[in-house]
Design a protein around this motif. Structure first.
Motif, mmCIF file in Angstrom:
data_model
loop_
_atom_site.group_PDB
_atom_site.id
_atom_site.type_symbol
_atom_site.label_atom_id
_atom_site.label_comp_id
_atom_site.label_asym_id
_atom_site.label_seq_id
_atom_site.Cartn_x
_atom_site.Cartn_y
_atom_site.Cartn_z
ATOM 1 N N ARG A 112 0.834 -1.208 0.000
ATOM 2 C CA ARG A 112 0.000 0.000 0.000
ATOM 3 C C ARG A 112 0.867 1.257 0.000
ATOM 4 O O ARG A 112 0.541 2.251 -0.648
ATOM 5 C CB ARG A 112 -0.927 0.002 1.212
ATOM 6 C CG ARG A 112 -1.945 -1.125 1.231
ATOM 7 C CD ARG A 112 -2.913 -0.942 2.394
ATOM 8 N NE ARG A 112 -3.598 -2.191 2.702
ATOM 9 C CZ ARG A 112 -3.292 -2.981 3.722
ATOM 10 N NH1 ARG A 112 -2.307 -2.650 4.553
ATOM 11 N NH2 ARG A 112 -3.963 -4.100 3.930
ATOM 12 N N TRP A 113 1.963 1.199 0.749
ATOM 13 C CA TRP A 113 2.899 2.331 0.798
ATOM 14 C C TRP A 113 3.411 2.671 -0.596
ATOM 15 O O TRP A 113 3.519 3.847 -0.957
ATOM 16 C CB TRP A 113 4.061 1.979 1.725
ATOM 17 C CG TRP A 113 5.215 2.927 1.689
ATOM 18 C CD1 TRP A 113 5.356 4.094 2.387
ATOM 19 C CD2 TRP A 113 6.420 2.787 0.908
ATOM 20 N NE1 TRP A 113 6.557 4.690 2.094
ATOM 21 C CE2 TRP A 113 7.225 3.910 1.193
ATOM 22 C CE3 TRP A 113 6.889 1.830 0.014
ATOM 23 C CZ2 TRP A 113 8.476 4.097 0.599
ATOM 24 C CZ3 TRP A 113 8.125 2.009 -0.573
ATOM 25 C CH2 TRP A 113 8.904 3.135 -0.286
ATOM 26 N N MET A 114 3.725 1.656 -1.383
ATOM 27 C CA MET A 114 4.214 1.893 -2.737
ATOM 28 C C MET A 114 3.225 2.719 -3.550
ATOM 29 O O MET A 114 3.624 3.571 -4.355
ATOM 30 C CB MET A 114 4.470 0.555 -3.447
ATOM 31 C CG MET A 114 5.605 -0.258 -2.874
ATOM 32 S SD MET A 114 5.719 -1.885 -3.681
ATOM 33 C CE MET A 114 7.069 -2.615 -2.743
ATOM 34 N N LEU A 115 1.944 2.487 -3.328
ATOM 35 C CA LEU A 115 0.911 3.125 -4.132
ATOM 36 C C LEU A 115 0.434 4.460 -3.567
ATOM 37 O O LEU A 115 -0.014 5.324 -4.317
ATOM 38 C CB LEU A 115 -0.289 2.183 -4.264
ATOM 39 C CG LEU A 115 -0.039 0.868 -5.006
ATOM 40 C CD1 LEU A 115 -1.254 -0.035 -4.890
ATOM 41 C CD2 LEU A 115 0.298 1.117 -6.469
ATOM 42 N N CYS A 116 0.525 4.615 -2.243
ATOM 43 C CA CYS A 116 -0.114 5.769 -1.596
ATOM 44 C C CYS A 116 0.836 6.722 -0.884
ATOM 45 O O CYS A 116 0.483 7.890 -0.678
ATOM 46 C CB CYS A 116 -1.147 5.291 -0.569
ATOM 47 S SG CYS A 116 -2.479 4.296 -1.237
#
Length: 203
Positions: A112-116
């Motif tokens: 999720r960190w990669m995307l957000c």
């Protein structure tokens, strides 16, 4: 120790959707490899197996194939574009590739960190709702219904050459990592099957 590439199994819409979203969000040349070993990978031997894989010719072949399949040509330019042979091997001398275990929840949070949340030079973060859907579909395709039966490991991204963007070092091609927090390597395994997810988000 023997390794067999299984990356042809990754030609699935949910996998491509997640990798492409990370490419856009992080400005990354995101690569995912799938490989089978001839010995079961455990918490005790995972670093040994990973290092043996990184030093193998199979790893280099799979990296180049993934680079071409995703049409990045980041590791080798096609001849029709005037590409020249790169230095070999891809692997960086003296790498440590130290490993740190991730719980299942921490692995999902990393995706999720990669995307957000990861640095997004062009402001292409995904919404939390869309990120959740992309992560859920991606993980289901890779790991099945119960992803918690897999082991997850963060790997120090020092095993591929750097562009020198942050360090100022002279790049020796082919390069992959940039030296920022957007460089990630995640090793996932269960039994004889392993995945290696790589990002190199850059300005």
């Amino acid at each position: 120790m023997r390794f067999t590439g299984l990356s042809d199994d990754l030609d699935r819409p949910a996998v491509d959707a997640f990798l492409s979203a990370v490419d856009s969000a992080m400005n990354s040349n995101t690569l995912l490899l799938k490989v089978a070993t001839d010995v079961p990978v455990t918490a005790e031997n995972q670093r040994q197996v990973l290092h043996a894989y990184l030093r193998s010719g199979v790893f280099e072949e799979m990296m180049l194939a993934a680079d071409h399949r995703r049409e990045w040509y980041f590791l080798s330019e096609p001849e029709e574009f005037g590409g020249l042979p790169n230095e070999r091997p891809l692997i960086r001398e003296g790498f440590l590739a130290t490993t740190s275990p991730l719980r299942h929840a921490a692995f999902l949070a990393r995706l999720r960190w990669m995307l957000c949340e990861a640095f997004s030079p062009y402001g292409h973060h995904r919404s939390p709702a869309l990120a959740e859907q992309l992560v859920r579909d991606f993980v289901h395709e890779l790991l099945g219904q119960d992803g918690s039966t897999w082991r997850f490991t963060s790997v120090k991204p020092d095993f591929l050459r750097s562009t020198g963007y942050y360090s100022g070092e002279e790049p020796l091609h082919p390069v992959y990592f940039d030296g920022s927090d957007s460089d990630t390597a995640t090793f996932i395994h269960r039994g004889l099957v392993c995945y290696l997810l790589l990002t190199n988000g850059s300005p």
